[in-house]
Write an enzyme that holds these catalytic residues in place. Structure first.
Site, PDB file in Angstrom:
ATOM      1  N   GLU A 194      38.608  37.406  43.849  1.00 25.51           N
ATOM      2  CA  GLU A 194      37.891  38.901  43.820  1.00 25.51           C
ATOM      3  C   GLU A 194      36.544  38.399  43.636  1.00 25.51           C
ATOM      4  OE1 GLU A 194      37.110  42.818  41.552  1.00 25.51           O
ATOM      5  OE2 GLU A 194      38.680  41.686  40.439  1.00 25.51           O
ATOM      6  N   ASP A 224      41.676  41.487  35.693  1.00 26.44           N
ATOM      7  CA  ASP A 224      42.297  42.779  36.347  1.00 26.44           C
ATOM      8  C   ASP A 224      42.127  43.921  35.417  1.00 26.44           C
ATOM      9  OD1 ASP A 224      42.791  44.669  38.341  1.00 26.44           O
ATOM     10  OD2 ASP A 224      44.854  44.538  37.972  1.00 26.44           O
TER      11      ASP A 224
END
Length: 277
Positions: A70, A93
């Site tokens: 990410e 996350d």
């Protein structure tokens, strides 16, 4: 024949624990918060530090493997999925949860070969729950086997989703009207813990019947996807068609009946794919 990826999976579990420890440690200190695509799309120095640790540790051991992370993508790297063994990583996350100390934060590691999910690790670091799934070998949480619910009647179902990080009025309107349509079927309720990976693990554990969302990225779902399917669930596109890891949309449900019923109610949000420039 020995499982060619078992060693990788064991290593991923070790690294996820280390990453979780880093996240828990960071919660004790003042946080350095930055924004990405919008004022509510947050990233912290810990996200970046954890991803760096994960990728450098894996690269050292498996130099020929590929990565999609990410924070690497946020820094300008491409997210192109090839057939080579690929680690798809979300270091934290639930960054917004992390920033607020809301107790649902996960380290997600997915491992994909020939574009197929081989194993997934999702470590809920504040709860100390390690979710794992290995193709053909089942899904587990802290060693306990996971099994999705047997609920096929949508009117008796509990769904999980998120409101997402877009604050564009039109997108928000579609998200809310999708929730309204589903609630009025009626269904038992809609929940969300603030992380796609843990929402999906709740489906795998059989405590929620389906998760749906548009706007997620491959790193949000690559770890938990195989945990859901190995627990007996299914992954679908929000149209009800086949799931595509790079499409930024998903329904993860305990069975096809509920998944397809949800798909009938959902208005699609147009999104740029993860593998498009």
């Amino acid at each position: 024949m020995a499982d060619p990826w078992q060693e990788c999976m064991d290593y991923a579990v070790t690294l996820a624990r280390q990453a979780g420890e880093m996240a828990r440690e960071a919660l004790k200190n003042e946080m350095d918060i930055m924004i990405k695509s919008s004022p509510v799309d947050l990233v912290t120095a810990t996200d970046q530090k954890v991803e760096k640790m994960l990728i450098s540790s894996i690269k050292e051991k498996y130099p020929s493997h590929s990565f999609i992370g990410e924070e690497s993508v946020a820094a300008g790297e491409k997210s192109i999925l090839t057939d080579s063994p690929t680690w798809i990583i979300d270091p934290i996350d639930g960054t917004t949860n992390f920033v607020h100390g809301f107790p649902f934060v996960a380290v997600s590691i997915g491992f994909v070969v020939n574009k197929k999910m081989e194993f997934g690790i999702v470590y809920s670091c504040m709860e100390d729950k390690m979710y794992t799934g290995r193709k053909g070998k089942g899904a587990f949480c802290n060693g306990q086997k996971l099994q999705v619910s047997h609920q096929e009647d949508v009117t008796k179902s509990l769904l999980v989703t998120e409101l997402g990080s877009s604050r564009t009025p039109e997108t928000v309107r579609i998200i809310l009207s999708n929730m309204e349509r589903l609630l009025c079927l009626p269904i038992h309720g809609i929940r969300g813990v603030g992380t796609a990976a843990l929402n999906m693990c709740l489906v795998a554990a059989g405590v929620a019947d389906a998760y749906y969302e548009m706007g997620i990225h491959c790193w949000d779902v690559a770890g938990a996807g195989i945990i859901v399917t190995e627990a007996g669930g299914v992954l679908l596109d929000v149209t009800g068609g086949p799931f595509d890891l790079m499409s930024r949309r998903i329904i993860a449900s305990s069975n096809k009946t509920i998944g397809e019923r949800i798909a009938k109610e959902i208005q699609i949000i147009p999104l740029q794919r993860d593998d498009e420039d």
